[in-house]
Design a protein around this motif. Structure first.
Motif, mmCIF file in Angstrom:
data_model
loop_
_atom_site.group_PDB
_atom_site.id
_atom_site.type_symbol
_atom_site.label_atom_id
_atom_site.label_comp_id
_atom_site.label_asym_id
_atom_site.label_seq_id
_atom_site.Cartn_x
_atom_site.Cartn_y
_atom_site.Cartn_z
ATOM 1 N N VAL A 22 -22.909 97.791 38.795
ATOM 2 C CA VAL A 22 -21.555 98.342 38.802
ATOM 3 C C VAL A 22 -20.625 97.361 38.083
ATOM 4 O O VAL A 22 -20.598 96.181 38.413
ATOM 5 N N PRO A 23 -19.827 97.845 37.114
ATOM 6 C CA PRO A 23 -18.980 96.945 36.326
ATOM 7 C C PRO A 23 -17.672 96.561 37.004
ATOM 8 O O PRO A 23 -16.730 96.139 36.348
ATOM 9 N N SER A 24 -17.582 96.706 38.314
ATOM 10 C CA SER A 24 -16.421 96.291 39.086
ATOM 11 C C SER A 24 -16.932 95.354 40.166
ATOM 12 O O SER A 24 -17.738 95.752 41.010
ATOM 13 N N LEU A 25 -16.491 94.082 40.133
ATOM 14 C CA LEU A 25 -17.041 93.059 41.012
ATOM 15 C C LEU A 25 -15.936 92.490 41.894
ATOM 16 O O LEU A 25 -14.872 92.108 41.404
ATOM 17 N N GLN A 26 -16.178 92.429 43.196
ATOM 18 C CA GLN A 26 -15.171 91.932 44.124
ATOM 19 C C GLN A 26 -15.514 90.521 44.581
ATOM 20 O O GLN A 26 -16.664 90.230 44.919
ATOM 21 N N LEU A 27 -14.500 89.670 44.605
ATOM 22 C CA LEU A 27 -14.626 88.317 45.133
ATOM 23 C C LEU A 27 -13.838 88.276 46.435
ATOM 24 O O LEU A 27 -12.731 88.824 46.514
ATOM 25 N N VAL A 28 -14.383 87.624 47.464
ATOM 26 C CA VAL A 28 -13.788 87.657 48.793
ATOM 27 C C VAL A 28 -13.543 86.235 49.293
ATOM 28 O O VAL A 28 -14.422 85.378 49.212
ATOM 29 N N ASN A 29 -12.339 86.021 49.820
ATOM 30 C CA ASN A 29 -11.955 84.767 50.468
ATOM 31 C C ASN A 29 -12.193 83.546 49.584
ATOM 32 O O ASN A 29 -12.738 82.543 50.021
ATOM 33 N N ILE A 30 -11.785 83.628 48.352
ATOM 34 C CA ILE A 30 -11.925 82.515 47.409
ATOM 35 C C ILE A 30 -10.809 81.502 47.683
ATOM 36 O O ILE A 30 -9.655 81.878 47.914
ATOM 37 N N ASP A 31 -11.135 80.228 47.666
ATOM 38 C CA ASP A 31 -10.157 79.169 47.905
ATOM 39 C C ASP A 31 -9.127 79.137 46.788
ATOM 40 O O ASP A 31 -9.440 79.444 45.629
ATOM 41 N N ARG A 32 -7.928 78.717 47.144
ATOM 42 C CA ARG A 32 -6.895 78.593 46.120
ATOM 43 C C ARG A 32 -7.230 77.417 45.211
ATOM 44 O O ARG A 32 -7.980 76.520 45.572
ATOM 45 N N GLY A 33 -6.708 77.464 43.995
ATOM 46 C CA GLY A 33 -6.945 76.382 43.057
ATOM 47 C C GLY A 33 -7.521 76.889 41.747
ATOM 48 O O GLY A 33 -7.572 78.095 41.477
ATOM 49 N N LEU A 34 -7.990 75.952 40.944
ATOM 50 C CA LEU A 34 -8.512 76.242 39.610
ATOM 51 C C LEU A 34 -9.965 76.717 39.704
ATOM 52 O O LEU A 34 -10.786 76.091 40.381
ATOM 53 N N HIS A 35 -10.275 77.824 39.026
ATOM 54 C CA HIS A 35 -11.633 78.398 39.041
ATOM 55 C C HIS A 35 -12.027 78.845 37.638
ATOM 56 O O HIS A 35 -11.176 79.078 36.777
ATOM 57 N N ARG A 36 -13.345 79.002 37.473
ATOM 58 C CA ARG A 36 -13.923 79.508 36.218
ATOM 59 C C ARG A 36 -14.795 80.705 36.565
ATOM 60 O O ARG A 36 -15.606 80.636 37.485
ATOM 61 N N LEU A 37 -14.622 81.787 35.820
ATOM 62 C CA LEU A 37 -15.400 83.014 36.033
ATOM 63 C C LEU A 37 -16.081 83.432 34.743
ATOM 64 O O LEU A 37 -15.515 83.316 33.659
ATOM 65 N N ALA A 38 -17.301 83.929 34.883
ATOM 66 C CA ALA A 38 -18.034 84.528 33.763
ATOM 67 C C ALA A 38 -18.974 85.558 34.364
ATOM 68 O O ALA A 38 -19.229 85.571 35.572
ATOM 69 N N VAL A 39 -19.475 86.427 33.534
ATOM 70 C CA VAL A 39 -20.469 87.389 33.987
ATOM 71 C C VAL A 39 -21.671 87.287 33.061
ATOM 72 O O VAL A 39 -21.540 87.060 31.861
ATOM 73 N N GLN A 40 -22.842 87.417 33.664
ATOM 74 C CA GLN A 40 -24.084 87.416 32.893
ATOM 75 C C GLN A 40 -24.732 88.780 33.008
ATOM 76 O O GLN A 40 -24.614 89.450 34.030
ATOM 77 N N VAL A 41 -25.435 89.162 31.961
ATOM 78 C CA VAL A 41 -26.336 90.310 32.029
ATOM 79 C C VAL A 41 -27.716 89.697 32.174
ATOM 80 O O VAL A 41 -28.116 88.856 31.366
ATOM 81 N N ILE A 42 -28.416 90.080 33.250
ATOM 82 C CA ILE A 42 -29.732 89.501 33.527
ATOM 83 C C ILE A 42 -30.779 90.597 33.624
ATOM 84 O O ILE A 42 -30.471 91.751 33.891
ATOM 85 N N ASP A 43 -32.013 90.201 33.396
ATOM 86 C CA ASP A 43 -33.175 91.068 33.601
ATOM 87 C C ASP A 43 -34.157 90.226 34.399
ATOM 88 O O ASP A 43 -34.829 89.368 33.839
ATOM 89 N N GLY A 44 -34.187 90.421 35.718
ATOM 90 C CA GLY A 44 -34.978 89.544 36.584
ATOM 91 C C GLY A 44 -34.322 88.178 36.605
ATOM 92 O O GLY A 44 -33.139 88.052 36.903
ATOM 93 N N ASP A 45 -35.068 87.135 36.243
ATOM 94 C CA ASP A 45 -34.517 85.777 36.167
ATOM 95 C C ASP A 45 -34.066 85.415 34.755
ATOM 96 O O ASP A 45 -33.584 84.314 34.524
ATOM 97 N N THR A 46 -34.224 86.330 33.806
ATOM 98 C CA THR A 46 -33.884 86.050 32.419
ATOM 99 C C THR A 46 -32.430 86.409 32.147
ATOM 100 O O THR A 46 -32.000 87.529 32.415
#
Length: 171
Positions: free
Chosen positions: A129-153
């Motif tokens: 699903v191309p909509s991802l929810q993050l819950v109870n993340i601490d305030r401050g500086l963060h880095r986000l990225a998304v990967q497309v994976i196939d198994g562990d690849t």
């Protein structure tokens, strides 16, 4: 059947060097004992050696398979990026919960899944699903990225978005 299972349970508590005897009691039932009964013909039972397993130290989780070369990556998805997160900006989420979306072209293929990376670590379970929810993340500086994976690849990874999460500070 129950007496036999009870017998097997009792056997598991005996040391490996104990001798077991098999005989027929007065009622005609087959019985087992660690001592030969008086006045009854008993046969010794040869038991197979006990199995043992050496304790192994815990293994490190396998590292994900590295990203394939750039030609393969660029030919898989022409667009892969996170939306809904201000790039180098501030995001207000008083409870630390917010949703990000994945913009991907063409559509997600076959067995490929999305895996969100928060501060360069996998976050949540991979999904399609191309909509991802993050819950109870601490305030401050963060880095986000998304990967497309196939198994562990790892098939492809989006550019990383850096943002500051603002939350209400409770005293």
């Amino acid at each position: 059947m129950r007496p036999f299972l009870l017998f097997l349970g009792l056997l598991s508590g005996f040391p490996a060097t104990a001798q077991i005897y098999k005989y027929t009691d007065a009622a005609g039932n087959t019985a087992y004992s660690n001592q030969p009964p008086d006045g009854v013909s008993a046969q010794t039972v040869d038991l197979p050696p006990l199995n043992s397993v050496d304790r192994q130290p815990p293994n490190e989780p396998p590292a994900p398979t590295p990203i394939r070369n750039r030609e393969q990556i660029n030919s898989t998805y022409e667009t892969l990026e996170l939306t809904g997160v201000p790039n180098d900006g501030a995001l207000r989420a008083n409870n630390g919960t917010f949703t990000v979306n994945v913009l991907i072209k063409p559509r997600l293929q076959g067995s490929h899944l999305f895996r969100l990376l928060l501060d360069e670590q996998p976050y949540g379970q991979p999904g399609n699903v191309p909509s991802l929810q993050l819950v109870n993340i601490d305030r401050g500086l963060h880095r986000l990225a998304v990967q497309v994976i196939d198994g562990d690849t790892v098939i492809q990874q989006s550019p990383t978005v850096t943002f500051t999460l603002q939350r209400v500070h409770k005293r």
